[in-house]
Structure formats: structure tokens, C-alpha cells
Design a protein around this motif. Structure first.
Motif, PDB file in Angstrom:
ATOM      1  N   GLY A 198       0.820  -1.196   0.000  1.00  0.00           N
ATOM      2  CA  GLY A 198       0.000   0.000   0.000  1.00  0.00           C
ATOM      3  C   GLY A 198       0.854   1.245   0.000  1.00  0.00           C
ATOM      4  O   GLY A 198       2.078   1.192   0.068  1.00  0.00           O
ATOM      5  N   SER A 199       0.184   2.373  -0.089  1.00  0.00           N
ATOM      6  CA  SER A 199       0.892   3.648  -0.059  1.00  0.00           C
ATOM      7  C   SER A 199       0.264   4.521   1.011  1.00  0.00           C
ATOM      8  O   SER A 199      -0.859   4.284   1.451  1.00  0.00           O
ATOM      9  N   GLY A 200       1.000   5.528   1.441  1.00  0.00           N
ATOM     10  CA  GLY A 200       0.499   6.416   2.471  1.00  0.00           C
ATOM     11  C   GLY A 200       0.366   5.760   3.828  1.00  0.00           C
ATOM     12  O   GLY A 200      -0.461   6.161   4.639  1.00  0.00           O
ATOM     13  N   LEU A 201       1.187   4.737   4.081  1.00  0.00           N
ATOM     14  CA  LEU A 201       1.100   4.021   5.351  1.00  0.00           C
ATOM     15  C   LEU A 201       1.711   4.834   6.488  1.00  0.00           C
ATOM     16  O   LEU A 201       2.653   5.597   6.286  1.00  0.00           O
ATOM     17  N   THR A 202       1.166   4.623   7.671  1.00  0.00           N
ATOM     18  CA  THR A 202       1.605   5.357   8.854  1.00  0.00           C
ATOM     19  C   THR A 202       2.092   4.388   9.934  1.00  0.00           C
ATOM     20  O   THR A 202       1.943   3.167   9.803  1.00  0.00           O
ATOM     21  N   VAL A 203       2.615   4.959  11.008  1.00  0.00           N
ATOM     22  CA  VAL A 203       3.013   4.160  12.164  1.00  0.00           C
ATOM     23  C   VAL A 203       1.830   3.341  12.667  1.00  0.00           C
ATOM     24  O   VAL A 203       1.969   2.171  13.011  1.00  0.00           O
ATOM     25  N   ALA A 204       0.646   3.937  12.693  1.00  0.00           N
ATOM     26  CA  ALA A 204      -0.548   3.210  13.144  1.00  0.00           C
ATOM     27  C   ALA A 204      -0.807   1.981  12.280  1.00  0.00           C
ATOM     28  O   ALA A 204      -1.171   0.916  12.794  1.00  0.00           O
ATOM     29  N   ASP A 205      -0.597   2.093  10.976  1.00  0.00           N
ATOM     30  CA  ASP A 205      -0.790   0.951  10.077  1.00  0.00           C
ATOM     31  C   ASP A 205       0.216  -0.156  10.376  1.00  0.00           C
ATOM     32  O   ASP A 205      -0.135  -1.338  10.400  1.00  0.00           O
ATOM     33  N   ASP A 255       9.219   4.123   2.136  1.00  0.00           N
ATOM     34  CA  ASP A 255       9.974   2.920   1.812  1.00  0.00           C
ATOM     35  C   ASP A 255      11.417   3.061   2.267  1.00  0.00           C
ATOM     36  O   ASP A 255      12.019   4.130   2.149  1.00  0.00           O
ATOM     37  N   GLY A 256      11.963   1.981   2.811  1.00  0.00           N
ATOM     38  CA  GLY A 256      13.375   1.915   3.154  1.00  0.00           C
ATOM     39  C   GLY A 256      13.769   2.520   4.485  1.00  0.00           C
ATOM     40  O   GLY A 256      14.949   2.547   4.810  1.00  0.00           O
ATOM     41  N   VAL A 257      12.814   2.996   5.272  1.00  0.00           N
ATOM     42  CA  VAL A 257      13.175   3.617   6.552  1.00  0.00           C
ATOM     43  C   VAL A 257      13.428   2.564   7.624  1.00  0.00           C
ATOM     44  O   VAL A 257      13.118   1.387   7.456  1.00  0.00           O
ATOM     45  N   GLU A 258      13.968   3.039   8.719  1.00  0.00           N
ATOM     46  CA  GLU A 258      14.180   2.224   9.906  1.00  0.00           C
ATOM     47  C   GLU A 258      13.174   2.675  10.957  1.00  0.00           C
ATOM     48  O   GLU A 258      13.070   3.867  11.242  1.00  0.00           O
ATOM     49  N   VAL A 259      12.433   1.729  11.501  1.00  0.00           N
ATOM     50  CA  VAL A 259      11.457   2.028  12.544  1.00  0.00           C
ATOM     51  C   VAL A 259      11.883   1.299  13.809  1.00  0.00           C
ATOM     52  O   VAL A 259      12.102   0.091  13.783  1.00  0.00           O
ATOM     53  N   ALA A 260      12.027   2.046  14.890  1.00  0.00           N
ATOM     54  CA  ALA A 260      12.394   1.458  16.174  1.00  0.00           C
ATOM     55  C   ALA A 260      11.185   1.503  17.102  1.00  0.00           C
ATOM     56  O   ALA A 260      10.467   2.505  17.139  1.00  0.00           O
ATOM     57  N   ILE A 261      10.968   0.408  17.818  1.00  0.00           N
ATOM     58  CA  ILE A 261       9.889   0.343  18.797  1.00  0.00           C
ATOM     59  C   ILE A 261      10.519  -0.036  20.134  1.00  0.00           C
ATOM     60  O   ILE A 261      11.222  -1.028  20.230  1.00  0.00           O
ATOM     61  N   PHE A 262      10.243   0.797  21.144  1.00  0.00           N
ATOM     62  CA  PHE A 262      10.898   0.578  22.424  1.00  0.00           C
ATOM     63  C   PHE A 262      10.046   1.088  23.579  1.00  0.00           C
ATOM     64  O   PHE A 262       9.304   2.058  23.422  1.00  0.00           O
ATOM     65  N   PRO A 263      10.160   0.433  24.733  1.00  0.00           N
ATOM     66  CA  PRO A 263       9.460   0.936  25.916  1.00  0.00           C
ATOM     67  C   PRO A 263      10.151   2.202  26.406  1.00  0.00           C
ATOM     68  O   PRO A 263      11.333   2.414  26.125  1.00  0.00           O
ATOM     69  N   PRO A 264       9.415   3.037  27.142  1.00  0.00           N
ATOM     70  CA  PRO A 264      10.066   4.232  27.687  1.00  0.00           C
ATOM     71  C   PRO A 264      11.166   3.825  28.662  1.00  0.00           C
ATOM     72  O   PRO A 264      11.069   2.783  29.308  1.00  0.00           O
ATOM     73  N   VAL A 265      12.175   4.646  28.745  1.00  0.00           N
ATOM     74  CA  VAL A 265      13.293   4.360  29.646  1.00  0.00           C
ATOM     75  C   VAL A 265      13.308   5.383  30.757  1.00  0.00           C
ATOM     76  O   VAL A 265      12.841   6.508  30.601  1.00  0.00           O
ATOM     77  N   THR A 266      13.843   4.976  31.888  1.00  0.00           N
ATOM     78  CA  THR A 266      13.985   5.891  33.006  1.00  0.00           C
ATOM     79  C   THR A 266      15.457   6.030  33.325  1.00  0.00           C
ATOM     80  O   THR A 266      16.247   5.106  33.116  1.00  0.00           O
TER      81      THR A 266
END
Length: 85
Positions: free
Chosen positions: A26-33, A72-83
Motif C-alpha cells: 500500500g501507499s500512504g502508510l503510517t506508524v498506526a498501520d 519505503d526503506g526507513v528504519e522504525v524502532a519500537i521501544f518501551p520508555p526508559v527511566t
């Protein structure tokens, strides 16, 4: 579209991987997608990435919200908040 998804801290341990290549259609995809697609895997994916869980997302090292586009081609990082400590 192909992106690299990196998982950190608790998420890396629960998912059993630190990085993966994800193909999105698809196109126009977001983080939510992206998050919806990962939740769709079920099990720990649905539990850890549930909308009531606290975690952050970065797209190419910039903090993102659910409406942030994913090119396309990006890096997405998913992480818990840090203290600090």
C-alpha cells in the motif's frame, strides 16, 4: 515497501528478535498501520503492542506518533520508555 523494524529492551526479549525486515503493501502508510499489522500477528505481538501499553516509536531516529508516515526503506524502532538512574 520494505522497512527495517528494530525492537529494544522488553520487546526484544518477548519477541525473541532485535531486528526484522517487514514488507508493507500500500501507499500512504503510517506508524498506526504498521502497529496494526504487527498486532495482527496475535499472541505476544497483540499483547505487547496493544493500544493500552506504553511504548515509543521512532522513524529514522525521530520520535514518531501514530500519524507519522512510513516511507519505503526507513528504519522504525519500537521501544518501551526508559527511566534514568
Amino acid at each position: 515497501m520494505n522497512i527495517q523494524v528494530l525492537y529494544f529492551a522488553r520487546l526484544r526479549e518477548v519477541f525473541g528478535l532485535s531486528i526484522e525486515s517487514v514488507n508493507l503493501s500500500g501507499s500512504g502508510l503510517t506508524v498506526a498501520d504498521l502497529l496494526a499489522g504487527l498486532r495482527g500477528r496475535g499472541g505476544v505481538w497483540a499483547e505487547e503492542l496493544a493500544t493500552d501499553k506504553v511504548f515509543r516509536v521512532a522513524v529514522d531516529q525521530n520520535i514518531a506518533d501514530s500519524d507519522t508516515p512510513i516511507p519505503d526503506g526507513v528504519e522504525v524502532a519500537i521501544f518501551p520508555p526508559v527511566t534514568g538512574g
